[in-house]
Design a protein around this motif. Structure first.
Motif, PDB file in Angstrom:
ATOM      1  N   GLU A  65     -49.520  17.816  46.485  1.00 29.25           N
ATOM      2  CA  GLU A  65     -50.064  16.984  45.408  1.00 29.25           C
ATOM      3  C   GLU A  65     -51.187  17.661  44.624  1.00 29.25           C
ATOM      4  O   GLU A  65     -51.476  17.281  43.502  1.00 29.25           O
ATOM      5  CB  GLU A  65     -50.566  15.643  45.968  1.00 29.25           C
ATOM      6  CG  GLU A  65     -51.619  15.752  47.065  1.00 29.25           C
ATOM      7  CD  GLU A  65     -51.019  15.882  48.458  1.00 29.25           C
ATOM      8  OE1 GLU A  65     -51.802  15.819  49.426  1.00 29.25           O
ATOM      9  OE2 GLU A  65     -49.794  16.047  48.572  1.00 29.25           O
ATOM     10  N   ARG A  66     -51.840  18.671  45.217  1.00 23.57           N
ATOM     11  CA  ARG A  66     -52.899  19.393  44.483  1.00 23.57           C
ATOM     12  C   ARG A  66     -52.368  20.664  43.838  1.00 23.57           C
ATOM     13  O   ARG A  66     -53.135  21.483  43.346  1.00 23.57           O
ATOM     14  CB  ARG A  66     -54.042  19.753  45.429  1.00 23.57           C
ATOM     15  CG  ARG A  66     -54.681  18.580  46.143  1.00 23.57           C
ATOM     16  CD  ARG A  66     -55.270  17.556  45.176  1.00 23.57           C
ATOM     17  NE  ARG A  66     -56.256  18.112  44.264  1.00 23.57           N
ATOM     18  CZ  ARG A  66     -57.539  18.278  44.568  1.00 23.57           C
ATOM     19  NH1 ARG A  66     -57.994  17.917  45.756  1.00 23.57           N
ATOM     20  NH2 ARG A  66     -58.376  18.778  43.705  1.00 23.57           N
ATOM     21  N   ALA A 208     -33.248  17.482  35.596  1.00 23.87           N
ATOM     22  CA  ALA A 208     -32.503  16.893  36.711  1.00 23.87           C
ATOM     23  C   ALA A 208     -31.689  17.941  37.467  1.00 23.87           C
ATOM     24  O   ALA A 208     -31.263  17.689  38.599  1.00 23.87           O
ATOM     25  CB  ALA A 208     -31.582  15.790  36.194  1.00 23.87           C
ATOM     26  N   LEU A 209     -31.488  19.109  36.870  1.00 25.06           N
ATOM     27  CA  LEU A 209     -30.715  20.168  37.507  1.00 25.06           C
ATOM     28  C   LEU A 209     -31.565  21.080  38.388  1.00 25.06           C
ATOM     29  O   LEU A 209     -31.022  21.923  39.105  1.00 25.06           O
ATOM     30  CB  LEU A 209     -30.025  21.038  36.441  1.00 25.06           C
ATOM     31  CG  LEU A 209     -29.028  20.330  35.526  1.00 25.06           C
ATOM     32  CD1 LEU A 209     -28.533  21.297  34.455  1.00 25.06           C
ATOM     33  CD2 LEU A 209     -27.859  19.778  36.320  1.00 25.06           C
ATOM     34  N   PRO A 217     -47.242  14.305  38.371  1.00 25.44           N
ATOM     35  CA  PRO A 217     -46.906  13.031  37.709  1.00 25.44           C
ATOM     36  C   PRO A 217     -47.199  13.100  36.211  1.00 25.44           C
ATOM     37  O   PRO A 217     -48.093  13.822  35.761  1.00 25.44           O
ATOM     38  CB  PRO A 217     -47.818  12.016  38.411  1.00 25.44           C
ATOM     39  CG  PRO A 217     -48.238  12.667  39.686  1.00 25.44           C
ATOM     40  CD  PRO A 217     -48.286  14.143  39.396  1.00 25.44           C
ATOM     41  N   SER A 218     -46.443  12.334  35.449  1.00 25.52           N
ATOM     42  CA  SER A 218     -46.681  12.277  34.003  1.00 25.52           C
ATOM     43  C   SER A 218     -46.525  10.846  33.519  1.00 25.52           C
ATOM     44  O   SER A 218     -45.997   9.986  34.223  1.00 25.52           O
ATOM     45  CB  SER A 218     -45.693  13.192  33.261  1.00 25.52           C
ATOM     46  OG  SER A 218     -44.405  12.596  33.219  1.00 25.52           O
ATOM     47  N   ALA A 219     -46.973  10.604  32.299  1.00 27.86           N
ATOM     48  CA  ALA A 219     -46.859   9.275  31.698  1.00 27.86           C
ATOM     49  C   ALA A 219     -45.468   9.040  31.112  1.00 27.86           C
ATOM     50  O   ALA A 219     -45.215   7.997  30.516  1.00 27.86           O
ATOM     51  CB  ALA A 219     -47.919   9.121  30.596  1.00 27.86           C
ATOM     52  N   LEU A 220     -44.559   9.996  31.310  1.00 26.80           N
ATOM     53  CA  LEU A 220     -43.216   9.897  30.737  1.00 26.80           C
ATOM     54  C   LEU A 220     -42.226   9.214  31.680  1.00 26.80           C
ATOM     55  O   LEU A 220     -41.042   9.125  31.372  1.00 26.80           O
ATOM     56  CB  LEU A 220     -42.700  11.297  30.384  1.00 26.80           C
ATOM     57  CG  LEU A 220     -43.538  12.085  29.377  1.00 26.80           C
ATOM     58  CD1 LEU A 220     -42.983  13.487  29.208  1.00 26.80           C
ATOM     59  CD2 LEU A 220     -43.575  11.357  28.040  1.00 26.80           C
ATOM     60  N   GLY A 221     -42.712   8.776  32.839  1.00 28.51           N
ATOM     61  CA  GLY A 221     -41.819   8.113  33.767  1.00 28.51           C
ATOM     62  C   GLY A 221     -41.113   9.056  34.716  1.00 28.51           C
ATOM     63  O   GLY A 221     -40.179   8.649  35.407  1.00 28.51           O
ATOM     64  N   SER A 223     -41.819  12.919  37.218  1.00 25.44           N
ATOM     65  CA  SER A 223     -42.727  13.984  37.646  1.00 25.44           C
ATOM     66  C   SER A 223     -42.169  15.313  37.162  1.00 25.44           C
ATOM     67  O   SER A 223     -40.953  15.549  37.222  1.00 25.44           O
ATOM     68  CB  SER A 223     -42.855  13.995  39.169  1.00 25.44           C
ATOM     69  OG  SER A 223     -43.544  12.844  39.614  1.00 25.44           O
ATOM     70  N   LEU A 224     -43.042  16.185  36.686  1.00 24.32           N
ATOM     71  CA  LEU A 224     -42.624  17.462  36.126  1.00 24.32           C
ATOM     72  C   LEU A 224     -42.772  18.568  37.164  1.00 24.32           C
ATOM     73  O   LEU A 224     -43.841  18.709  37.772  1.00 24.32           O
ATOM     74  CB  LEU A 224     -43.470  17.798  34.897  1.00 24.32           C
ATOM     75  CG  LEU A 224     -43.395  16.772  33.758  1.00 24.32           C
ATOM     76  CD1 LEU A 224     -44.339  17.177  32.632  1.00 24.32           C
ATOM     77  CD2 LEU A 224     -41.969  16.631  33.242  1.00 24.32           C
TER      78      LEU A 224
END
Length: 356
Positions: A65-66, A208-209, A217-221, A223-224
């Motif tokens: 997470e970090r 997704a691939l 996490p991102s505000a786009l719904g 995680s990048l």
């Protein structure tokens, strides 16, 4: 145990790996017996730019997470033993406490992250063959602990080239089959603070691939993946004059194919910093040239000849195009066949250029 036996013990485990992630896992387990440490991060890198790519193994550091903060510090802050510096150093491994005269807080990475996490020392290495970085590793000792010693640093440095050589072999192109293409390139926008603000459907398709790994996490719904975030961070580093490299990385998909992710920072009104635009799309043949050349151990001339074979030129045509004798071309082709394990031109084209 002698240095040679310690080296052989780690490589014996690594050579039994069936893919890059298993290589990291086996090497980490065996190395821990010889160089005690509490946690580690192993990751592949793009051999041309040195940016992190898939896969990544986070060992005993939670779910990673970090990870985003760690690589943000690596690329955007003033640090001791930055990977970009180790990649060019005479010795590709070093300990943080030894490098700072036992004052690790001289490094922003330690002040911002490692010290608060209870880290006592970090031993870093770049896994490289020649001047090509194929991976990086960080080993951590928690408090109270001893600093990594010269013999431990020397062992990891000695493992750099053989582990990189093993790692690069897993980068060979996938067999034909499957599809990674969308109707247009994927596009992601990040604001000047590094937050993702916009994404198109093609980018969602490509993301997704990708294989599982640490993400932000991102505000786009969604995680990048850290490999995508790292590319955007590199674009910011270049725009701030912290690096003169390229914000470009090739990423392996779950089916073994390659995507290219590249980013650049835009300029807003009055020259103010603007957003960073990141494009993700299937890797073009030119993007795979370094991967193919290094993965099979081809020389630039051998790759050039293989490309002309793929274009359908006969031996005489290749010789004329490259101002070589037909005998020399045949010698190069024999070497290419041997390195790639094929026996015909058709097999060669299928093996090297399947993703075309």
């Amino acid at each position: 145990m002698t240095e040679r036996r310690r080296h052989a013990e780690v490589m014996s485990a690594a050579e039994r790996a069936g893919d890059a992630l298993e290589l990291f896992s086996r090497a980490s387990d065996r190395l821990r017996r010889l160089v005690p440490y509490d946690a580690a991060v192993w990751t592949a890198t793009d051999p041309e730019t040195g940016l992190v790519t898939a896969p990544m193994l986070v060992d005993n550091l939670g779910s990673g997470e970090r990870c985003g903060a760690y690589w943000e510090s690596e690329l955007l802050e003033e640090n001791v033993l930055a990977f970009r510096d180790l990649a060019r150093a005479a010795v590709p491994a070093a300990g943080l406490r030894a490098a700072t005269g036992d004052l690790p807080a001289r490094s922003a990475r330690f002040r911002r992250l490692l010290g608060a996490q209870g880290v006592d020392d970090e031993l870093r290495a770049v896994l490289r063959t020649g001047d090509r970085p194929w991976g990086v590793v960080s080993l951590f000792r928690m408090r109270p602990g001893a600093a990594f010693g010269p013999d431990e640093v020397a062992l990891l440095a000695d493992l750099s080239a053989p582990l990189a050589d093993r790692l690069r072999r897993f980068a060979r192109p996938a067999a034909p089959g499957g599809a990674t293409r969308a109707s247009a390139p994927g596009l992601l926008l990040f604001d000047e603070y590094g937050e993702a603000t916009s994404i198109n459907e093609e980018a969602r398709h490509y993301l997704a691939l990708l294989t599982d790994g640490p993400s932000v996490p991102s505000a786009l719904g969604l995680s990048l993946p850290i490999w995508v975030v790292g590319t955007a961070l590199q674009a910011r580093a270049i725009s701030r004059g912290r690096d003169r490299g390229t914000a470009r990385v090739r990423i392996r998909t779950v089916d073994g194919r390659w995507l290219t992710c590249h980013a650049s920072c835009l300029t807003g009104p009055g020259g103010r910093p603007g957003p960073a635009a990141l494009v993700i799309e299937p890797a073009a043949p030119a993007d795979l040239a370094v991967i193919v050349t290094q993965a099979y151990g081809l020389t630039p001339r051998e790759l050039e000849i293989a490309r002309l074979v793929a274009q359908g030129l006969p031996t005489a045509g290749i010789a004329a195009a490259l101002f070589l004798s037909p005998h020399t071309v045949r010698g190069h082709l024999k070497a290419v066949f041997g390195k790639t394990g094929v026996s015909s031109r058709g097999e060669l084209v299928a093996r090297l250029f399947a993703e075309r």
